[in-house]
Write a protein that holds these residues in place. Structure first.
Motif, mmCIF file in Angstrom:
data_model
loop_
_atom_site.group_PDB
_atom_site.id
_atom_site.type_symbol
_atom_site.label_atom_id
_atom_site.label_comp_id
_atom_site.label_asym_id
_atom_site.label_seq_id
_atom_site.Cartn_x
_atom_site.Cartn_y
_atom_site.Cartn_z
ATOM 1 N N HIS A 15 -40.914 -42.572 8.553
ATOM 2 C CA HIS A 15 -39.923 -41.740 7.878
ATOM 3 C C HIS A 15 -39.305 -40.804 8.913
ATOM 4 C CE1 HIS A 15 -38.428 -39.623 4.213
ATOM 5 N NE2 HIS A 15 -38.480 -38.550 4.986
ATOM 6 N N GLU A 16 -37.984 -40.822 9.023
ATOM 7 C CA GLU A 16 -37.292 -40.041 10.044
ATOM 8 C C GLU A 16 -37.009 -38.622 9.552
ATOM 9 O OE1 GLU A 16 -36.613 -40.835 13.081
ATOM 10 O OE2 GLU A 16 -36.954 -43.002 13.118
ATOM 11 N N VAL A 17 -37.564 -37.651 10.273
ATOM 12 C CA VAL A 17 -37.352 -36.240 9.949
ATOM 13 C C VAL A 17 -36.555 -35.598 11.072
ATOM 14 C CG1 VAL A 17 -38.432 -34.003 9.461
ATOM 15 C CG2 VAL A 17 -39.533 -36.127 8.682
ATOM 16 N N ALA A 18 -35.428 -34.998 10.732
ATOM 17 C CA ALA A 18 -34.616 -34.267 11.708
ATOM 18 C C ALA A 18 -34.713 -32.778 11.407
ATOM 19 C CB ALA A 18 -33.161 -34.723 11.652
ATOM 20 N N VAL A 19 -35.103 -32.001 12.409
ATOM 21 C CA VAL A 19 -35.199 -30.552 12.267
ATOM 22 C C VAL A 19 -33.997 -29.939 12.979
ATOM 23 C CG1 VAL A 19 -36.607 -28.504 12.675
ATOM 24 C CG2 VAL A 19 -37.708 -30.715 12.253
ATOM 25 N N LEU A 20 -33.191 -29.194 12.243
ATOM 26 C CA LEU A 20 -31.969 -28.616 12.798
ATOM 27 C C LEU A 20 -32.266 -27.216 13.331
ATOM 28 C CD1 LEU A 20 -28.944 -28.749 13.331
ATOM 29 C CD2 LEU A 20 -28.551 -27.993 10.969
ATOM 30 N N ALA A 21 -32.291 -27.078 14.658
ATOM 31 C CA ALA A 21 -32.567 -25.801 15.309
ATOM 32 C C ALA A 21 -31.250 -25.042 15.480
ATOM 33 C CB ALA A 21 -33.234 -26.034 16.661
ATOM 34 N N LEU A 22 -31.109 -23.963 14.733
ATOM 35 C CA LEU A 22 -29.895 -23.159 14.784
ATOM 36 C C LEU A 22 -30.088 -21.969 15.719
ATOM 37 C CD1 LEU A 22 -29.148 -23.239 10.964
ATOM 38 C CD2 LEU A 22 -28.056 -24.608 12.756
ATOM 39 N N GLY A 24 -30.940 -18.598 17.233
ATOM 40 C CA GLY A 24 -31.808 -17.569 16.701
ATOM 41 C C GLY A 24 -32.935 -18.095 15.836
ATOM 42 N N VAL A 25 -33.234 -19.390 15.929
ATOM 43 C CA VAL A 25 -34.252 -19.997 15.089
ATOM 44 C C VAL A 25 -35.602 -19.317 15.299
ATOM 45 C CG1 VAL A 25 -34.885 -21.773 16.790
ATOM 46 C CG2 VAL A 25 -35.230 -22.205 14.345
ATOM 47 N N VAL A 26 -36.352 -19.192 14.221
ATOM 48 C CA VAL A 26 -37.694 -18.611 14.290
ATOM 49 C C VAL A 26 -38.647 -19.692 14.781
ATOM 50 C CG1 VAL A 26 -39.543 -17.482 12.999
ATOM 51 C CG2 VAL A 26 -37.145 -17.026 12.424
ATOM 52 N N ALA A 27 -39.322 -19.431 15.873
ATOM 53 C CA ALA A 27 -40.108 -20.456 16.554
ATOM 54 C C ALA A 27 -41.212 -21.034 15.677
ATOM 55 C CB ALA A 27 -40.692 -19.886 17.849
ATOM 56 N N PHE A 28 -41.869 -20.198 14.910
ATOM 57 C CA PHE A 28 -42.955 -20.678 14.060
ATOM 58 C C PHE A 28 -42.448 -21.710 13.067
ATOM 59 C CE2 PHE A 28 -45.688 -20.607 10.357
ATOM 60 C CZ PHE A 28 -46.970 -20.545 10.880
ATOM 61 N N GLU A 29 -41.371 -21.376 12.361
ATOM 62 C CA GLU A 29 -40.817 -22.302 11.381
ATOM 63 C C GLU A 29 -40.252 -23.562 12.033
ATOM 64 O OE1 GLU A 29 -40.665 -19.046 11.158
ATOM 65 O OE2 GLU A 29 -40.164 -18.344 9.154
ATOM 66 N N LEU A 30 -39.712 -23.418 13.238
ATOM 67 C CA LEU A 30 -39.186 -24.587 13.947
ATOM 68 C C LEU A 30 -40.291 -25.601 14.221
ATOM 69 C CD1 LEU A 30 -36.882 -26.018 15.485
ATOM 70 C CD2 LEU A 30 -37.534 -24.679 17.503
ATOM 71 N N ALA A 31 -41.488 -25.117 14.550
ATOM 72 C CA ALA A 31 -42.587 -26.012 14.909
ATOM 73 C C ALA A 31 -43.354 -26.543 13.702
ATOM 74 C CB ALA A 31 -43.551 -25.284 15.852
ATOM 75 N N THR A 32 -43.205 -25.903 12.547
ATOM 76 C CA THR A 32 -44.008 -26.274 11.383
ATOM 77 C C THR A 32 -43.854 -27.736 10.964
ATOM 78 O OG1 THR A 32 -44.098 -24.015 10.512
ATOM 79 C CG2 THR A 32 -44.366 -25.796 8.920
ATOM 80 N N PRO A 33 -42.637 -28.285 10.829
ATOM 81 C CA PRO A 33 -42.531 -29.687 10.407
ATOM 82 C C PRO A 33 -43.236 -30.651 11.352
ATOM 83 C CG PRO A 33 -40.421 -28.574 10.175
ATOM 84 C CD PRO A 33 -41.297 -27.647 10.953
ATOM 85 N N SER A 34 -43.064 -30.446 12.659
ATOM 86 C CA SER A 34 -43.722 -31.341 13.613
ATOM 87 C C SER A 34 -45.228 -31.279 13.459
ATOM 88 C CB SER A 34 -43.332 -30.971 15.051
ATOM 89 O OG SER A 34 -41.960 -31.168 15.267
ATOM 90 N N ARG A 35 -45.766 -30.074 13.349
ATOM 91 C CA ARG A 35 -47.223 -29.918 13.295
ATOM 92 C C ARG A 35 -47.804 -30.562 12.055
ATOM 93 N NH1 ARG A 35 -51.336 -30.632 14.743
ATOM 94 N NH2 ARG A 35 -53.005 -29.231 15.439
ATOM 95 N N ILE A 36 -47.129 -30.423 10.917
ATOM 96 C CA ILE A 36 -47.659 -30.971 9.671
ATOM 97 C C ILE A 36 -47.411 -32.479 9.575
ATOM 98 C CG2 ILE A 36 -47.497 -30.929 7.152
ATOM 99 C CD1 ILE A 36 -48.939 -28.522 8.336
ATOM 100 N N PHE A 37 -46.160 -32.894 9.727
ATOM 101 C CA PHE A 37 -45.840 -34.305 9.506
ATOM 102 C C PHE A 37 -46.475 -35.218 10.557
ATOM 103 C CE2 PHE A 37 -41.893 -32.429 7.417
ATOM 104 C CZ PHE A 37 -42.407 -32.573 6.145
#
Length: 333
Positions: A15-22, A24-37
């Motif tokens: 399943h392809e997950v794309a995380v859109l880093a905008l 000023g992105v908050v680093a913790f939230e940016l890494a959360t999808p990768s760590r969980i999925f």
């Protein structure tokens, strides 16, 4: 429109997950999808998800911390995604001030295929709302920004008390760690509780948290003042353990019960009874966090009369029992 489950990974394709880093992105939230999925499979098995990160221009992204992240993909990655995740960012002026997308962000989201599952973490919900993806749908955001969100997006069915919402192909979470709860929920929805529990153990997080964001909202002490129905509120805060009838409170303000009730709602947005329940729950929170009193004694101290009454009202306001709340917050109070 395809359902989200129809896009789940087969044995041959994750399943392809794309995380859109905008910006000023908050680093913790940016890494959360990768760590969980990416924890949803064992080393010797085919991955269930592939998580990749993109930016609006394919270049480095400044985070909200003291570093930037190097991103290998531009917005074209969104055309390949089965799920798009928008983490929190605090440098999107037009989105937070006016509720509209920047041209670059509007272009990027326009590349997303119909039927793609859209996910926001924390204030990423502002982006989905500005894109019109939350109109008429249930959503949440960080509790600190609920008033701004309501003002900008009155057409969204905002629920600020929950950790996350699931409206089929659009899911949103509250602040920070609630993104973990949402991503685990997605794994659970996609692959079942056993896989989600396995991921939770690997990441050393709770597979499911009781209650919602309401238990994390700072309980501010009201400043009643001296006008309108303020004298009644001041009196009530000093006498929460007592039987505070509408007649007694109205008398403190020199008003009839009918006038008092109308004025009270105009000034606070709540009925006197609703306001009293919330204040009693907030007082109970402080006693649960700080002291050794039993739940039954606290119930009497705040005016609920019994442990059963306290449990009922805490669950209705916070979504958790007194015992659960004490266990969660006493060590950090």
């Amino acid at each position: 429109m395809d359902s989200p489950s129809s896009a789940l990974a087969s044995a041959a394709r994750p399943h392809e997950v794309a995380v859109l880093a905008l910006p000023g992105v908050v680093a913790f939230e940016l890494a959360t999808p990768s760590r969980i999925f990416e924890s949803a499979h064992e080393p010797d098995t085919a991955p269930r998800y592939r998580v990749r990160t993109c930016s609006l221009d394919g270049g480095p992204v400044e985070t909200g911390s003291d570093f930037r992240v190097q991103v290998d993909h531009g917005p074209e990655l969104l055309t390949e995604a089965d799920t798009v995740v928008v983490p929190a960012s605090f440098e999107l002026g037009p989105v937070f001030a006016e509720g509209r997308l920047t041209p670059e962000l509007e272009h990027a989201l326009g590349l997303v295929r119909p039927g793609t599952r859209m996910v926001s973490i924390c204030t990423g919900s502002f982006v989905l709302a500005a894109a019109g993806l939350l109109d008429g749908r249930r959503a949440t955001t960080h509790w600190r920004y609920t008033e701004s969100f309501r003002r900008l997006f009155p057409q969204v069915l905002l629920d600020p008390d929950v950790l996350f919402t699931d409206d089929g192909d659009v899911l949103t979470s509250g602040g920070v760690a609630a993104g973990l709860d949402l991503c685990l929920h997605i794994v659970r929805r996609d692959h079942g509780a056993a896989v989600a529990n396995h991921v939770a153990r690997r990441c050393v997080v709770a597979p499911w948290r009781e209650g919602g964001q309401a238990q994390y909202v700072e309980a501010a002490v009201p400043e009643p003042g001296t006008s309108g129905t303020s004298p009644a509120r001041a009196y009530a805060l000093e006498h929460l353990a007592e039987d505070l009838t509408l007649g007694l409170l109205a008398e403190r303000c020199g008003m009839s019960v009918r006038t008092f009730t109308r004025r009270f709602r105009e000034e606070t947005g709540q009925s006197p009874v609703q306001w009293l329940v919330v204040q009693r729950v907030h007082r109970a929170r402080r006693l649960l966090e700080q002291g050794e009193l039993t739940v039954d004694r606290i119930a009497h101290e705040v005016g609920f009369g019994s442990a059963a009454g306290l449990r009922q009202h805490m669950h209705s306001v916070l979504g958790v029992s007194p015992t659960t709340y004490r266990r969660t917050f006493r060590a950090v109070g």
